[in-house]
Write a protein that holds these residues in place. Structure first.
Motif, short mmCIF file in Angstrom:
data_model
loop_
_atom_site.label_atom_id
_atom_site.label_comp_id
_atom_site.label_asym_id
_atom_site.label_seq_id
_atom_site.Cartn_x
_atom_site.Cartn_y
_atom_site.Cartn_z
N THR A 79 44.75 51.16 32.24
CA THR A 79 43.90 50.03 32.61
C THR A 79 42.82 50.54 33.55
OG1 THR A 79 45.73 48.47 32.43
CG2 THR A 79 43.83 47.75 33.71
N ASP A 81 40.42 49.49 36.15
CA ASP A 81 40.20 48.35 37.04
C ASP A 81 38.97 48.62 37.90
OD1 ASP A 81 40.28 46.15 38.68
OD2 ASP A 81 42.36 46.44 39.31
N THR A 146 35.86 36.30 36.20
CA THR A 146 36.90 37.32 36.14
C THR A 146 36.81 37.88 34.73
OG1 THR A 146 38.29 36.15 37.72
CG2 THR A 146 39.38 37.76 36.30
N LYS A 148 37.62 40.42 31.59
CA LYS A 148 38.66 41.23 30.96
C LYS A 148 38.14 41.67 29.60
CE LYS A 148 42.45 38.77 33.16
NZ LYS A 148 43.65 37.98 32.98
N LEU A 166 39.31 45.61 33.55
CA LEU A 166 39.32 44.41 34.40
C LEU A 166 38.25 44.51 35.47
CD1 LEU A 166 43.16 44.36 35.12
CD2 LEU A 166 41.97 43.07 33.34
#
Length: 185
Positions: A79, A81, A146, A148, A166
């Motif tokens: 992931t 981030d 937000t 994603k 993210l």
């Protein structure tokens, strides 16, 4: 009748082969690379050529890898981030691939379905044996939200994996202080 002692429970840790731990299924993905430094700018990741050129590289980069070979690759993070970023700003995080095999591999990123990642570069690299390459995952989101998303990477054209991305996108702010104001003409 003689007593039947029965067989030991194969799931009991005492009877498990330590090498088989965590191998319940047949789906194998490369493990994530360890965190080398807190500051990604100091990672000193190499960039290699985008496509195989020699006959040996063409053969190595077209080869279907065995699950044990895939398990020896360190690719990640799983992931990416970005944390908190400003809207309309371009922020880059790094995605790395380490090849511990004895032959070259071709790692290709596919960000074509994610508009916010269009500035990512390079999109493919031939990683030589023992080499570690870096991909600059560039994110630019126009609205506060937000965010994603997901992109994919492929190893040797046949092993495809997904990576989540993210970010918390905030508005651009300008903080002014009444304590000190200077103006020059």
């Amino acid at each position: 009748a003689e007593p039947d002692p029965g067989l030991p429970n194969p799931a009991e840790p005492l009877w498990r082969d330590a090498a088989e731990k965590g191998k319940e299924g047949t789906y194998i993905r490369p493990r994530n690379r360890p965190l080398y430094l807190d500051d990604e700018a100091q990672l000193n990741l190499s960039t290699f050529k985008e496509a195989p050129t020699s006959q040996a590289e063409l053969q190595a980069c077209a080869r279907h890898l065995l699950p044990t070979e895939i398990g020896k690759l360190s690719i990640g993070p799983a992931t990416v981030d970005f944390g908190t970023v400003s809207a309309l700003s371009t922020t880059t995080r790094f995605f790395a691939a380490t090849n511990t095999l004895k032959s070259s591999i071709l790692v290709e990123l596919d960000v074509s379905n994610v508009e916010e990642l269009k500035q990512t570069a390079p999109l493919s690299q031939v990683v030589p044996p023992g080499g570690t390459c870096g991909f600059g995952i560039a994110l630019c989101v126009p609205t506060v939200m937000t965010w994603k998303g997901t992109f994919t990477y492929t190893i040797n054209g046949s092993h495809k994996y997904f990576v989540d991305v993210l970010a918390e996108v905030v508005p651009v702010t300008l903080n002014l202080s009444a304590d000190h104001v200077a103006s020059k003409l």
